[in-house]
Scaffold this active site. Structure first.
Site, PDB file in Angstrom:
ATOM      1  N   THR A 185       0.876  -1.187   0.000  1.00 30.31           N
ATOM      2  CA  THR A 185       0.000   0.000   0.000  1.00 30.31           C
ATOM      3  C   THR A 185       0.908   1.230   0.000  1.00 30.31           C
ATOM      4  O   THR A 185       2.019   1.170   0.501  1.00 30.31           O
ATOM      5  CB  THR A 185      -0.855  -0.017   1.281  1.00 30.31           C
ATOM      6  OG1 THR A 185      -1.833  -1.020   1.131  1.00 30.31           O
ATOM      7  CG2 THR A 185      -1.514   1.319   1.554  1.00 30.31           C
ATOM      8  N   ARG A 213     -14.696  -6.321  -0.119  1.00 24.63           N
ATOM      9  CA  ARG A 213     -14.008  -5.991   1.144  1.00 24.63           C
ATOM     10  C   ARG A 213     -13.368  -4.603   1.032  1.00 24.63           C
ATOM     11  O   ARG A 213     -12.694  -4.271   0.067  1.00 24.63           O
ATOM     12  CB  ARG A 213     -12.924  -7.039   1.428  1.00 24.63           C
ATOM     13  CG  ARG A 213     -12.094  -6.761   2.696  1.00 24.63           C
ATOM     14  CD  ARG A 213     -10.780  -6.047   2.385  1.00 24.63           C
ATOM     15  NE  ARG A 213      -9.898  -5.980   3.549  1.00 24.63           N
ATOM     16  CZ  ARG A 213      -8.759  -5.315   3.576  1.00 24.63           C
ATOM     17  NH1 ARG A 213      -8.358  -4.645   2.519  1.00 24.63           N
ATOM     18  NH2 ARG A 213      -8.012  -5.295   4.658  1.00 24.63           N
ATOM     19  N   VAL A 214     -13.609  -3.780   2.043  1.00 24.72           N
ATOM     20  CA  VAL A 214     -12.960  -2.466   2.114  1.00 24.72           C
ATOM     21  C   VAL A 214     -12.033  -2.475   3.314  1.00 24.72           C
ATOM     22  O   VAL A 214     -12.436  -2.854   4.420  1.00 24.72           O
ATOM     23  CB  VAL A 214     -14.009  -1.337   2.244  1.00 24.72           C
ATOM     24  CG1 VAL A 214     -13.320   0.006   2.431  1.00 24.72           C
ATOM     25  CG2 VAL A 214     -14.910  -1.301   1.018  1.00 24.72           C
ATOM     26  N   GLY A 215     -10.799  -2.077   3.099  1.00 25.33           N
ATOM     27  CA  GLY A 215      -9.833  -2.034   4.203  1.00 25.33           C
ATOM     28  C   GLY A 215      -9.844  -0.701   4.904  1.00 25.33           C
ATOM     29  O   GLY A 215     -10.789   0.084   4.798  1.00 25.33           O
ATOM     30  N   ASP A 216      -8.778  -0.443   5.615  1.00 25.64           N
ATOM     31  CA  ASP A 216      -8.664   0.805   6.380  1.00 25.64           C
ATOM     32  C   ASP A 216      -8.370   2.009   5.488  1.00 25.64           C
ATOM     33  O   ASP A 216      -8.735   3.141   5.808  1.00 25.64           O
ATOM     34  CB  ASP A 216      -7.510   0.682   7.379  1.00 25.64           C
ATOM     35  CG  ASP A 216      -6.196   0.397   6.641  1.00 25.64           C
ATOM     36  OD1 ASP A 216      -6.130  -0.623   5.932  1.00 25.64           O
ATOM     37  OD2 ASP A 216      -5.260   1.218   6.732  1.00 25.64           O
ATOM     38  N   THR A 236      -0.521   1.975   6.965  1.00 21.94           N
ATOM     39  CA  THR A 236      -0.476   0.770   6.144  1.00 21.94           C
ATOM     40  C   THR A 236      -0.419  -0.436   7.073  1.00 21.94           C
ATOM     41  O   THR A 236      -0.010  -0.322   8.213  1.00 21.94           O
ATOM     42  CB  THR A 236       0.762   0.791   5.213  1.00 21.94           C
ATOM     43  OG1 THR A 236       0.970  -0.518   4.674  1.00 21.94           O
ATOM     44  CG2 THR A 236       2.028   1.194   5.945  1.00 21.94           C
ATOM     45  N   GLY A 237      -0.842  -1.587   6.567  1.00 21.34           N
ATOM     46  CA  GLY A 237      -0.800  -2.788   7.395  1.00 21.34           C
ATOM     47  C   GLY A 237      -2.108  -3.543   7.329  1.00 21.34           C
ATOM     48  O   GLY A 237      -2.888  -3.379   6.373  1.00 21.34           O
ATOM     49  N   HIS A 238      -2.367  -4.339   8.338  1.00 22.90           N
ATOM     50  CA  HIS A 238      -3.545  -5.200   8.384  1.00 22.90           C
ATOM     51  C   HIS A 238      -4.800  -4.333   8.580  1.00 22.90           C
ATOM     52  O   HIS A 238      -5.086  -3.856   9.681  1.00 22.90           O
ATOM     53  CB  HIS A 238      -3.361  -6.207   9.520  1.00 22.90           C
ATOM     54  CG  HIS A 238      -4.508  -7.147   9.672  1.00 22.90           C
ATOM     55  ND1 HIS A 238      -4.638  -7.977  10.761  1.00 22.90           N
ATOM     56  CD2 HIS A 238      -5.574  -7.410   8.869  1.00 22.90           C
ATOM     57  CE1 HIS A 238      -5.749  -8.695  10.615  1.00 22.90           C
ATOM     58  NE2 HIS A 238      -6.326  -8.369   9.474  1.00 22.90           N
TER      59      HIS A 238
HETATM   60  N1  ASP Z   1      -4.020  -1.555   4.798  1.00 22.84           N
HETATM   61  C1  ASP Z   1      -4.202  -2.199   3.518  1.00 22.84           C
HETATM   62  C2  ASP Z   1      -5.507  -2.949   3.557  1.00 22.84           C
HETATM   63  O1  ASP Z   1      -5.796  -3.610   4.545  1.00 22.84           O
HETATM   64  C3  ASP Z   1      -3.114  -3.128   3.155  1.00 22.84           C
HETATM   65  C4  ASP Z   1      -1.707  -2.668   3.448  1.00 22.84           C
HETATM   66  O2  ASP Z   1      -1.480  -1.579   3.922  1.00 22.84           O
HETATM   67  O3  ASP Z   1      -0.771  -3.431   3.205  1.00 22.84           O
HETATM   68  O4  ASP Z   1      -6.218  -2.943   2.587  1.00 22.84           O
END
Ligand code: ASP
Length: 326
Positions: A185, A213-216, A236-238
């Site tokens: 990301t 699916r929508v992430g953060d 960025t991340g989970h």
């Molecule tokens: N945060 C992003 C998501 O969950 C992925 C990422 O940052 O690696 O869609």
């Protein structure tokens, strides 16, 4: 802020995603963030706004196939690209975002159009694509956004929880989980010479995610936040973990309490580890130009430019410096 002149020092900081970036992608990730931060910095030193700078920097990262955003986005469980992006300015707290959007080369610029041309903050799926058509944003064939890396990763993962364990949980728990090969990301935060801050974040999400699916990333307060009174953050991340702790707003609150950008970033990442046991990374800029960054994954590509000094890194505690004069 320059101590001698009292003038605001234009500053920009970008990231290319927090995860266990393999050595094969290390150089491309570092070169990509260095190129993007220069593009954004040029906007700032030419008197451009923070919001223009973050949009330009993120477009550069979206165009780079090394990153999971725009060209290079990962594939969902139906082997399709669905992207999320957001942009925000810290003067009036205007913001625009798109989620689950398809066939768009630069989702961050579509998010900018949502901010500039509508009364809404977030458009998703079909509605976001209809808006793109209305605005004259070209629809690109999905294949032009898909890289061989994304296909390989999709073939290896094909289960969302496997991707999460691979990228954001302790891999020692299950050595059989393969390392994901492409997952960055992207994001940027900036401060311009008028004291305005802005942030932008863009992503293809996480391999093998469910359709829809929508992430953060496109969610204000999770994928980022900014306010001229405090500063700016991009995360960025989970995504599911970041949403649960409102990671970006969390950092803003720590800064309001008087913590430095670095302390606030470290504390919020630690909170996410303690509270929801998952990992990620952040870039943070205080409205006085102070920089912070923190990540709990193995690596995060980042670069900053301030007073013609380009700093960048990939590994924990790594900081390389060089001069960059326009
Ligand atoms: N945060 C992003 C998501 O969950 C992925 C990422 O940052 O690696 O869609």
């Amino acid at each position: 802020m320059d101590d001698k002149t009292g003038k605001i020092t234009p500053t920009i900081l970008v990231h290319g995603g927090a995860w266990g970036i393999p050595d094969t992608l290390a150089e491309a990730s570092v070169e990509g963030v260095k190129a993007a931060v220069k593009v954004g910095y040029e906007v700032l030193v030419n008197g451009g706004s923070a919001v223009d700078a973050v949009e330009r920097a993120v477009r550069s990262l979206e165009d780079n196939p090394a990153f999971d955003a725009g060209h290079g986005s990962v594939l969902n469980s139906l082997k399709q690209v669905e992207m999320d992006a957001v942009i925000m300015e810290g003067d009036h707290l205007n913001a625009g975002a798109v989620a689950c959007v398809q066939n768009i080369a630069n989702p961050v610029s579509l998010a900018r159009l949502v901010m500039d041309k509508t009364d809404h903050v977030l458009l998703v799926g079909r509605g976001a694509n209809m808006f793109a058509t209305e605005m004259g944003v070209p629809s690109v064939p999905m294949e032009t956004l898909v890289t061989p890396n994304a296909v390989k990763e999709w073939e290896e993962m094909m289960a969302y929880n496997q991707t999460i364990r691979s990228c954001f949980k302790n891999r020692n728990i299950d050595e059989a989980v393969p390392v994901q090969t492409g997952h960055d990301t992207v994001g940027a935060v900036a401060l311009d010479s008028k004291g305005n801050v802005a942030f932008a974040t863009s992503t293809g999400g996480i391999t093998a995610k469910r359709p829809g699916r929508v992430g953060d990333s496109p969610l204000i307060g999770s994928g980022g936040y900014c306010d001229n009174r405090v500063g700016a953050v991009s995360t960025t991340g989970h995504g599911e973990a970041i949403i649960k702790v409102c990671l970006a707003k969390h950092i803003m609150q720590y800064m309001e309490q008087g913590y430095t950008a670095q302390e606030a970033s470290d504390k919020a990442i630690q909170y996410m580890t303690d509270r929801v046991q998952s990992s990620g990374g952040v870039i943070t800029l205080k409205n006085n130009g102070e920089i912070g960054l923190s990540f709990s994954t193995e690596r995060m590509a980042w670069a900053s430019l301030q007073s013609n000094t380009l700093n960048y890194g990939l590994n924990p505690d790594e900081k390389c410096s060089e001069k960059f004069i326009i």
